[in-house]
Design a protein around this motif. Structure first.
Motif, PDB file in Angstrom:
ATOM      1  N   TYR A 148     -63.750 -69.441 -12.781  1.00 25.44           N
ATOM      2  CA  TYR A 148     -63.639 -67.792 -13.735  1.00 25.44           C
ATOM      3  C   TYR A 148     -64.143 -66.766 -12.745  1.00 25.44           C
ATOM      4  O   TYR A 148     -63.674 -65.869 -12.206  1.00 25.44           O
ATOM      5  CB  TYR A 148     -64.072 -68.105 -14.808  1.00 25.44           C
ATOM      6  CG  TYR A 148     -63.350 -66.375 -15.798  1.00 25.44           C
ATOM      7  CD1 TYR A 148     -61.508 -66.584 -16.008  1.00 25.44           C
ATOM      8  CD2 TYR A 148     -64.553 -65.748 -15.498  1.00 25.44           C
ATOM      9  CE1 TYR A 148     -61.604 -64.584 -16.356  1.00 25.44           C
ATOM     10  CE2 TYR A 148     -64.000 -64.313 -16.209  1.00 25.44           C
ATOM     11  CZ  TYR A 148     -62.230 -64.023 -16.855  1.00 25.44           C
ATOM     12  OH  TYR A 148     -61.360 -62.671 -16.964  1.00 25.44           O
ATOM     13  N   THR A 161     -58.865 -70.148 -17.200  1.00 24.05           N
ATOM     14  CA  THR A 161     -59.213 -71.234 -17.233  1.00 24.05           C
ATOM     15  C   THR A 161     -58.201 -72.688 -18.104  1.00 24.05           C
ATOM     16  O   THR A 161     -59.072 -72.360 -19.059  1.00 24.05           O
ATOM     17  CB  THR A 161     -60.408 -72.179 -16.229  1.00 24.05           C
ATOM     18  OG1 THR A 161     -61.559 -71.772 -17.327  1.00 24.05           O
ATOM     19  CG2 THR A 161     -60.772 -71.472 -14.383  1.00 24.05           C
ATOM     20  N   CYS A 184     -55.769 -72.508 -13.205  1.00 25.42           N
ATOM     21  CA  CYS A 184     -56.162 -71.121 -13.232  1.00 25.42           C
ATOM     22  C   CYS A 184     -55.192 -70.435 -13.128  1.00 25.42           C
ATOM     23  O   CYS A 184     -54.284 -69.950 -12.589  1.00 25.42           O
ATOM     24  CB  CYS A 184     -57.192 -70.571 -12.412  1.00 25.42           C
ATOM     25  SG  CYS A 184     -58.802 -72.202 -12.087  1.00 25.42           S
ATOM     26  N   CYS A 186     -54.394 -67.326 -12.516  1.00 25.88           N
ATOM     27  CA  CYS A 186     -54.811 -66.170 -11.560  1.00 25.88           C
ATOM     28  C   CYS A 186     -53.718 -65.092 -11.526  1.00 25.88           C
ATOM     29  O   CYS A 186     -54.178 -63.852 -11.352  1.00 25.88           O
ATOM     30  CB  CYS A 186     -54.817 -66.577 -10.335  1.00 25.88           C
ATOM     31  SG  CYS A 186     -55.906 -67.960  -9.559  1.00 25.88           S
TER      32      CYS A 186
END
Ligand code: 5RP
Length: 234
Positions: A148, A161, A184, A186
């Motif tokens: 992270y 995550t 993840c 993002c």
């Protein structure tokens, strides 16, 4: 079977030559390619494949494609694999099928990597598809926290995550290599090279799903044809 994926897989066959050792990718598009390759093998084509997952090995056996152990080859001429996202510089997100470590080992060892996708996989910026990171189970919470931090430090607006679960929902998914996958969220990966670099410094990270500078040909399948896109890496 999606027609777009099939068109991409069929176009990739044009790059296969007699005598080649082929890296065989994982996922539904790669499996269509393996089925089509099996038909050519039945017609007399001589190739051998290095599978990137147990599922791919099973698919190759089912379709009559001869396999060779990766430790018994000195050269892999060409790898054909799918992807989850492809950006304009041919950087990829891979690992939706949890095979990214073996996929990267094989792609990295290959003279050439060709990626086969349908047109929905093309993006301007990577990161909408959650980035898979393969991690050692030991200290997974600590590793996820470091992931992270790396994502945020490299400019991703988010980095939440999630430990991927197996299909039965009985616990974490375990990869062919005995690792876990952290997905993840993002949202966007504005600097893929920097993100990759920071992730590679985390000890618990076995490999991440950013494939940068590995592919020079992307075959994009559409409903009625396939487009071959090439990038010079000279
Ligand atoms: C597996 C992968 C696959 O190539 C990726 O998930 C694309 O799969 P599909 O062809 O089924 O869309 O990276 O780890």
């Amino acid at each position: 079977m999606s027609q777009a994926k099939e068109n991409a897989a069929l176009a990739a066959l044009d790059f296969v030559e007699d005598g080649m050792t082929l890296g065989l990718g994982s996922g539904s598009t790669a499996e269509i390619f393996i089925e089509k390759l099996g038909e050519r093998v039945a017609g007399g084509l001589k190739v051998q494949g290095v599978p990137t997952s147990d599922a791919t090995a099973a698919c190759a056996k089912e379709n009559g494609v001869p396999l060779v152990d990766i430790d018994r080859v000195s050269r892999i001429h060409l790898t054909i694999d799918g992807a989850d996202e492809v950006d304009p510089l041919f950087s990829l997100i891979k690992g939706g099928g949890a095979c990214l470590l073996r996929e990267k080992i094989v792609a990295h060892a290959s003279d050439r990597m060709i990626v086969i996708v349908d047109d929905r996989k093309l993006v301007e910026t990577l990161g909408k598809f959650p980035l898979p990171v393969e991690v050692d189970p030991f200290g997974v919470a600590l590793t996820a926290d470091q992931i992270y931090q790396a994502l945020r430090a490299s400019g991703c607006p988010n980095g939440q995550t999630v430990l991927r679960q197996n299909e039965d929902g009985t616990g974490p998914l375990v990869t062919d290599g005995g690792h876990f996958i952290v997905d993840c969220k993002c949202e966007e990966i504005p600097n893929p090279g920097e993100t990759a670099h920071l992730l590679e410094k985390i000890p618990g990270v076995m490999e991440h799903g950013l494939f940068i500078d590995l592919s020079s040909v992307i075959i994009v399948g559409e409903d009625d044809h396939a487009r071959v896109m090439e990038l010079s890496r000279e």
